[in-house]
Enzyme design. Structure first.
Site, PDB file in Angstrom:
ATOM      1  N   GLN A  98      -4.763  -1.717   9.658  1.00  0.00           N
ATOM      2  CA  GLN A  98      -4.598  -3.022   9.011  1.00  0.00           C
ATOM      3  C   GLN A  98      -5.187  -4.122   9.900  1.00  0.00           C
ATOM      4  O   GLN A  98      -4.827  -4.248  11.066  1.00  0.00           O
ATOM      5  CB  GLN A  98      -3.098  -3.284   8.739  1.00  0.00           C
ATOM      6  CG  GLN A  98      -2.822  -4.561   7.988  1.00  0.00           C
ATOM      7  CD  GLN A  98      -3.396  -4.561   6.565  1.00  0.00           C
ATOM      8  OE1 GLN A  98      -3.314  -3.585   5.834  1.00  0.00           O
ATOM      9  NE2 GLN A  98      -4.002  -5.676   6.176  1.00  0.00           N
TER      10      GLN A  98
ATOM     11  N   LYS B 204       0.841  -1.209   0.000  1.00  0.00           N
ATOM     12  CA  LYS B 204       0.000   0.000   0.000  1.00  0.00           C
ATOM     13  C   LYS B 204       0.874   1.256   0.000  1.00  0.00           C
ATOM     14  O   LYS B 204       0.595   2.217  -0.710  1.00  0.00           O
ATOM     15  CB  LYS B 204      -0.941  -0.022   1.211  1.00  0.00           C
ATOM     16  CG  LYS B 204      -2.009  -1.107   1.082  1.00  0.00           C
ATOM     17  CD  LYS B 204      -2.793  -1.325   2.358  1.00  0.00           C
ATOM     18  CE  LYS B 204      -3.717  -2.539   2.191  1.00  0.00           C
ATOM     19  NZ  LYS B 204      -4.427  -2.897   3.421  1.00  0.00           N
TER      20      LYS B 204
ATOM     21  N   ASP C  23     -10.846   2.750   4.117  1.00  0.00           N
ATOM     22  CA  ASP C  23     -11.155   1.324   3.960  1.00  0.00           C
ATOM     23  C   ASP C  23     -12.671   1.103   3.845  1.00  0.00           C
ATOM     24  O   ASP C  23     -13.117   0.032   3.443  1.00  0.00           O
ATOM     25  CB  ASP C  23     -10.631   0.544   5.180  1.00  0.00           C
ATOM     26  CG  ASP C  23      -9.498  -0.399   4.814  1.00  0.00           C
ATOM     27  OD1 ASP C  23      -9.341  -0.693   3.615  1.00  0.00           O
ATOM     28  OD2 ASP C  23      -8.787  -0.841   5.735  1.00  0.00           O
TER      29      ASP C  23
END
Ligand code: NAD
Length: 307
Positions: free
Chosen positions: A98, A54, A121
């Site tokens: 994460q 990422k 997200d």
């Protein structure tokens, strides 16, 4: 034989476009580069690889990024405080926690601490709720990547039948929401009829539903769950699953999806490979979401200054 949907190629093309758009936006609005902050708790090696990818993609498109590494012993309260600080920090546009988090931390609670505006997200309950109401929202990256692939390959969705296998809150369910979204609503609707299958769908029913589907999207994590006798000839098969297996032939580990690729591709019309299908699109859509968040926040900050 099926046409291969090349997610890697599409994601590279989108990244080039994004890079240009971000550069142009910064010049036009006279603003700093978008900023993405990732929080990585513990030392899970797969998570480390994902975060590194990422960061690399962010760098490719001109998004500034930072990873905050935290020990797996961190308390839930401490983690919440760090996220709250980032929520208030005007130099941050996107916050990504994460997953998975250590067992003593409630990941749903943590996802809801991330402010809706910075939730790149799309895992915050408000953003997921908006998606289920066909309202404009931050759509989770993997579902958004799947939608983008369907669009790029001109796959007709209006009135078609789609089967989604896997009902997780972050992948299967939002994919279903997008597929059945109403084209007359705020979100760009796909107007499919959807059937959602999961671990308690009897195998013979799974086969029956899949055989009716024009589009099959599988997000389970079980290699070879979807076989050629389950496919309607010409159907589009999107494989989200990722499992690392040991390859007897090469004596090395490799990544596979949920679809028996070699045999299914003889029957399907279009198919995504693993790797190189949905995976690269997920990372690319994270960049898109971060840019969207940066644009919205910059606008809000300007409006506040004017007031
Ligand atoms: P999850 O474990 O949260 O959900 C799996 C789902 O599969 C569940 O809803 C379960 O009911 C269903 N399921 C289990 N066995 C089944 C069966 N025999 N038949 C039908 N359904 C069954 O997983 P997730 O987070 O949704 O991820 C699913 C897969 O997608 C995993 O392999 C994961 O690694 C992968 N993934 C890939 C990307 C990407 O970018 N390509 C992103 C996220 C997840």
């Amino acid at each position: 034989e099926a046409k291969i949907i090349d997610g890697k190629k599409i994601s590279e093309e989108i990244k080039i476009e994004l890079r240009e758009q971000i550069k142009e936006w910064m010049q036009q609005e006279n603003v700093r580069a978008p900023q993405l902050t990732c929080i990585l708790v513990g030392e899970d090696s797969a998570s480390q690889v994902y975060v590194k990818n990422k960061m690399k993609a962010a760098n490719d498109v001109g998004i500034k990024s930072e990873t905050i590494n935290l020990p797996k012993t961190i308390s839930e309260d401490e983690l919440i405080q760090i996220i709250e600080r980032l929520n208030d920090d005007n130099s941050v546009d996107g916050i990504l926690v994460q997953l998975p988090l250590p067992d003593h931390i409630d990941d749903k609670k943590i996802c809801n601490i991330v402010s809706c505006e910075k939730d790149v997200d799309g895992f915050n309950s408000t953003n997921l709720g908006r998606l289920s109401q066909d309202l404009n929202t931050m759509v989770p990256c993997t579902p958004l990547g799947v939608q983008e692939l369907l669009k790029k390959y001109d796959i007709e969705t209006f009135g078609k039948t789609a089967v989604v296998v896997g009902r997780s809150a972050h992948v299967g369910k939002p994919i279903q929401s997008l597929l059945q979204s109403d084209g007359r609503h705020e979100i760009s609707g796909m107007d499919c009829t959807t059937i959602m299958c999961h671990r308690f769908t009897p195998p013979e029913k799974l086969k029956k539903f899949c055989r009716e589907a024009d589009i099959i999207i599988v997000a389970v994590g079980k290699p070879n769950l979807i076989r050629e006798d389950m496919i309607k000839p010409g159907a589009c098969v999107i494989d989200v699953g990722i499992t690392r297996i040991y390859d007897e032939e090469t004596k090395k580990s490799k990544l596979v999806g949920d679809v028996d690729f070699e045999n299914v591709k003889k029957v399907a019309g279009l198919i995504t490979p693993v790797p190189g299908g949905v995976g690269p699109m997920t990372v690319c859509m994270l960049m898109k979401n971060t840019f969207t968040a940066a644009k919205r926040l910059a606008k809000l900050r300007k409006e506040k200054l004017i007031k």
